[in-house]
Design a protein around this motif. Structure first.
Motif, short mmCIF file in Angstrom:
data_model
loop_
_atom_site.label_atom_id
_atom_site.label_comp_id
_atom_site.label_asym_id
_atom_site.label_seq_id
_atom_site.Cartn_x
_atom_site.Cartn_y
_atom_site.Cartn_z
N PRO A 30 -0.17 15.84 -11.06
CA PRO A 30 1.07 15.85 -11.85
C PRO A 30 2.23 15.23 -11.09
CG PRO A 30 0.55 18.05 -11.02
CD PRO A 30 -0.65 17.20 -10.76
N LEU A 31 3.07 14.50 -11.84
CA LEU A 31 4.25 13.89 -11.25
C LEU A 31 5.33 14.94 -11.00
CD1 LEU A 31 4.49 10.63 -13.39
CD2 LEU A 31 3.65 10.85 -11.05
N ALA A 32 6.35 14.55 -10.25
CA ALA A 32 7.47 15.45 -9.98
C ALA A 32 8.21 15.75 -11.28
CB ALA A 32 8.40 14.82 -8.96
N CYS A 33 8.88 16.90 -11.33
CA CYS A 33 9.59 17.31 -12.55
C CYS A 33 10.79 16.41 -12.83
CB CYS A 33 10.04 18.76 -12.44
SG CYS A 33 8.65 19.92 -12.22
N ASP A 34 11.38 15.85 -11.79
CA ASP A 34 12.46 14.88 -12.01
C ASP A 34 11.84 13.50 -12.18
OD1 ASP A 34 11.72 14.07 -9.47
OD2 ASP A 34 13.46 14.95 -8.48
N ASP A 35 12.62 12.45 -12.02
CA ASP A 35 12.10 11.11 -12.23
C ASP A 35 11.66 10.43 -10.94
OD1 ASP A 35 12.40 11.16 -14.99
OD2 ASP A 35 14.51 10.59 -14.87
N THR A 36 11.37 11.22 -9.92
CA THR A 36 10.87 10.64 -8.68
C THR A 36 9.54 9.95 -8.94
OG1 THR A 36 11.89 12.42 -7.40
CG2 THR A 36 10.16 11.13 -6.31
N PRO A 37 9.40 8.68 -8.60
CA PRO A 37 8.14 7.96 -8.87
C PRO A 37 6.98 8.58 -8.11
CG PRO A 37 9.92 6.42 -8.32
CD PRO A 37 10.42 7.79 -7.99
N GLY A 38 5.83 8.55 -8.73
CA GLY A 38 4.63 9.02 -8.06
C GLY A 38 4.10 7.97 -7.10
N THR A 39 3.30 8.40 -6.17
CA THR A 39 2.68 7.47 -5.23
C THR A 39 1.19 7.42 -5.49
OG1 THR A 39 2.41 9.24 -3.60
CG2 THR A 39 4.41 7.91 -3.45
N VAL A 40 0.62 6.25 -5.32
CA VAL A 40 -0.81 6.06 -5.52
C VAL A 40 -1.45 5.78 -4.17
CG1 VAL A 40 -2.61 4.71 -6.66
CG2 VAL A 40 -0.45 5.16 -7.84
N ALA A 41 -2.33 6.66 -3.76
CA ALA A 41 -3.00 6.48 -2.47
C ALA A 41 -3.97 5.30 -2.55
CB ALA A 41 -3.75 7.75 -2.08
N ALA A 42 -4.07 4.57 -1.45
CA ALA A 42 -5.02 3.46 -1.40
C ALA A 42 -6.44 3.99 -1.57
CB ALA A 42 -4.88 2.73 -0.08
N LYS A 43 -7.24 3.26 -2.30
CA LYS A 43 -8.60 3.70 -2.58
C LYS A 43 -9.52 2.50 -2.54
CE LYS A 43 -11.27 6.14 -6.16
NZ LYS A 43 -11.20 6.76 -7.50
N ASP A 44 -10.66 2.65 -1.93
CA ASP A 44 -11.62 1.56 -1.86
C ASP A 44 -12.17 1.24 -3.25
OD1 ASP A 44 -11.34 1.40 0.88
OD2 ASP A 44 -13.07 2.71 1.29
N TYR A 45 -12.60 0.01 -3.43
CA TYR A 45 -13.22 -0.42 -4.69
C TYR A 45 -14.40 0.49 -5.01
CZ TYR A 45 -15.67 -3.37 -8.08
OH TYR A 45 -16.30 -3.84 -9.21
N ASP A 46 -14.42 1.02 -6.24
CA ASP A 46 -15.50 1.93 -6.63
C ASP A 46 -16.22 1.46 -7.89
OD1 ASP A 46 -13.50 2.33 -8.48
OD2 ASP A 46 -13.44 4.52 -8.28
N GLY A 47 -16.02 0.19 -8.28
CA GLY A 47 -16.69 -0.34 -9.46
C GLY A 47 -18.11 -0.78 -9.17
N GLY A 48 -18.79 -1.25 -10.19
CA GLY A 48 -20.16 -1.72 -10.05
C GLY A 48 -20.21 -3.20 -9.70
N GLN A 49 -21.44 -3.71 -9.60
CA GLN A 49 -21.66 -5.12 -9.26
C GLN A 49 -22.77 -5.67 -10.15
OE1 GLN A 49 -20.05 -7.01 -7.05
NE2 GLN A 49 -18.80 -5.46 -6.01
N THR A 50 -22.61 -6.94 -10.52
CA THR A 50 -23.68 -7.58 -11.27
C THR A 50 -24.80 -8.00 -10.32
OG1 THR A 50 -22.61 -9.73 -11.04
CG2 THR A 50 -22.15 -8.49 -13.06
N THR A 51 -25.97 -8.21 -10.89
CA THR A 51 -27.12 -8.72 -10.13
C THR A 51 -27.55 -10.04 -10.73
OG1 THR A 51 -27.87 -6.47 -9.63
CG2 THR A 51 -29.49 -8.25 -9.39
N GLY A 52 -27.51 -11.10 -9.95
CA GLY A 52 -28.00 -12.39 -10.41
C GLY A 52 -27.18 -13.04 -11.50
N ALA A 53 -25.87 -12.83 -11.50
CA ALA A 53 -25.02 -13.46 -12.51
C ALA A 53 -24.98 -14.97 -12.32
CB ALA A 53 -23.61 -12.89 -12.44
N ALA A 54 -25.04 -15.71 -13.42
CA ALA A 54 -24.96 -17.17 -13.35
C ALA A 54 -23.58 -17.61 -12.92
CB ALA A 54 -25.30 -17.76 -14.72
N ASP A 55 -23.50 -18.74 -12.24
CA ASP A 55 -22.21 -19.29 -11.82
C ASP A 55 -21.57 -19.98 -13.02
OD1 ASP A 55 -20.02 -20.40 -10.67
OD2 ASP A 55 -21.09 -21.69 -9.26
#
Length: 367
Positions: A34-59
């Motif tokens: 949850p964000l702060a009750c006032d308008d203080t912007p939230g911070t986003v912690a750095a996170k490593d890439y967690d998506g998937g990967q294709t196998t043998g995709a054509a160029d």
């Protein structure tokens, strides 16, 4: 009789109810932030890439690609708008062909069948908005395994089942906006209920989880009465809003609706109850669907990102992936008229802040 209905929308599900006193985990095991009750912007912690990967995709870098878009369902204004954005992006790029197809009801089994059929036929990329983040994962991983690129938008899957996800706005930011709007309408001791799609639909489930966390922190005296499901069904959404109004009477100060179908249906329920002026209707919905209620004064404001821009961004992200211009570890991606979009949470592309439609500007938009 004082009855306030605040309805917030976006899109789907089964008739059912869950008491707010029960823990709400958003249909997954992700922690809330949850964000702060006032308008203080939230911070986003750095996170490593967690998506998937294709196998043998054509160029296909710089070459024409064929994409299939499978949203939650077709035939509703919201996804007609994302489709229009995809068309605009494809026309600008000149080397993309994109087709939208999918079920006419928000049914995950049907959505899986559509995706599987196109994977079998062969396409260069799949765009999707998931009805269920877990159930859709195997067919998306099948696509990745066949060298087909996969990008989600609107409603996510398990991260490793797609390469990137275009997020319309961060969940905790939307949650803060909704709860603060509710508090402004009904006061810090008001009572509210929620009409959602299904309890496990990814985006609505996460919004509700963040809404609960923010409300308990910043508006602790507000009381959450109930959460009910209504699918992407106009009649069911109307009936659920009516049921809440009749069930709680004067004890119900507000209703959040979490789907773009539910919002105009709930506004219609309030209108037919003769409660406009006493019943506030505010929420996430497309301007075309809400225009009559805004113009009549029954609805003061409607909150939504541009679904046209969301579809547009999804195609640009897919093109960047195919061309090798977006790779794990990148922090931004170029998206045509939208400029540079930021990468957050490891493998999400953030569209930006929601937009407020009201009587002064609702006629400036057509989607």
């Amino acid at each position: 009789m004082k009855r306030l209905a605040i309805i917030i929308a976006t899109t789907t599900a089964l008739t059912g109810a869950a008491l707010a006193a029960d823990p709400w985990d958003g249909g997954d095991d992700l922690p809330t932030n949850p964000l702060a009750c006032d308008d203080t912007p939230g911070t986003v912690a750095a996170k490593d890439y967690d998506g998937g990967q294709t196998t043998g995709a054509a160029d296909k870098s710089g070459k024409e690609i064929t994409l299939i878009d499978i949203p939650k369902l077709v035939g509703v204004g919201y996804f007609a708008a994302t489709t229009e954005g995809m068309r605009q992006a494809a026309e600008e790029l000149g080397n993309v062909k994109v087709t939208t197809d999918g079920p006419t009801e928000a049914n995950i089994d049907d959505q899986i069948t559509f995706i599987d059929n196109y994977v079998t036929q062969g396409v260069d990329g799949v765009l999707f908005a998931a009805n269920d983040p877990v159930a859709i994962a195997p067919v998306l991983k099948k696509a990745l395994g066949k060298g087909i690129h996969v990008v989600g938008y609107d409603a996510n899957s398990d991260p490793d089942a797609r390469e990137w996800f275009v997020n319309q706005a961060e969940f905790n930011g939307i949650a803060k906006s909704l709860i603060d709007q509710m508090a402004a309408e009904i006061g810090d001791e008001g009572k509210f209920a929620i009409v959602t799609s299904t309890f496990t639909t990814p985006n609505q489930a996460r919004w509700i989880a963040e809404m609960q966390a923010y409300q308990e922190s910043c508006h602790p005296k507000m009381e959450w009465l109930e959460t009910v499901e209504a699918q992407e069904d106009n009649i069911l959404s109307f009936n659920q809003a009516n049921t809440l109004i009749n069930k709680y009477g004067d004890d119900l100060d507000g209703i959040f609706g979490m789907t773009s179908v539910a919002t105009p249906a709930a506004a219609e329920a309030v209108t037919q109850a003769g409660a406009c002026g006493e019943t506030a209707v505010v929420g996430l919905a497309t301007p075309n669907a809400m225009r009559p209620y805004v113009e009549s004064g029954c609805v003061k404001s409607v909150v939504l990102w541009s679904p046209v821009d969301l579809g547009y961004a999804a195609v640009y992200v897919m093109r960047a992936v195919v061309d090798g211009d977006l790779s794990p570890g990148d922090t931004e991606v170029e998206a045509g008229r939208l400029g540079k979009l930021q990468v957050v949470n490891g493998s999400e592309i953030l569209l930006g802040s929601p937009f407020v439609f009201d009587k002064s500007n609702v006629n400036d938009f057509d989607f």
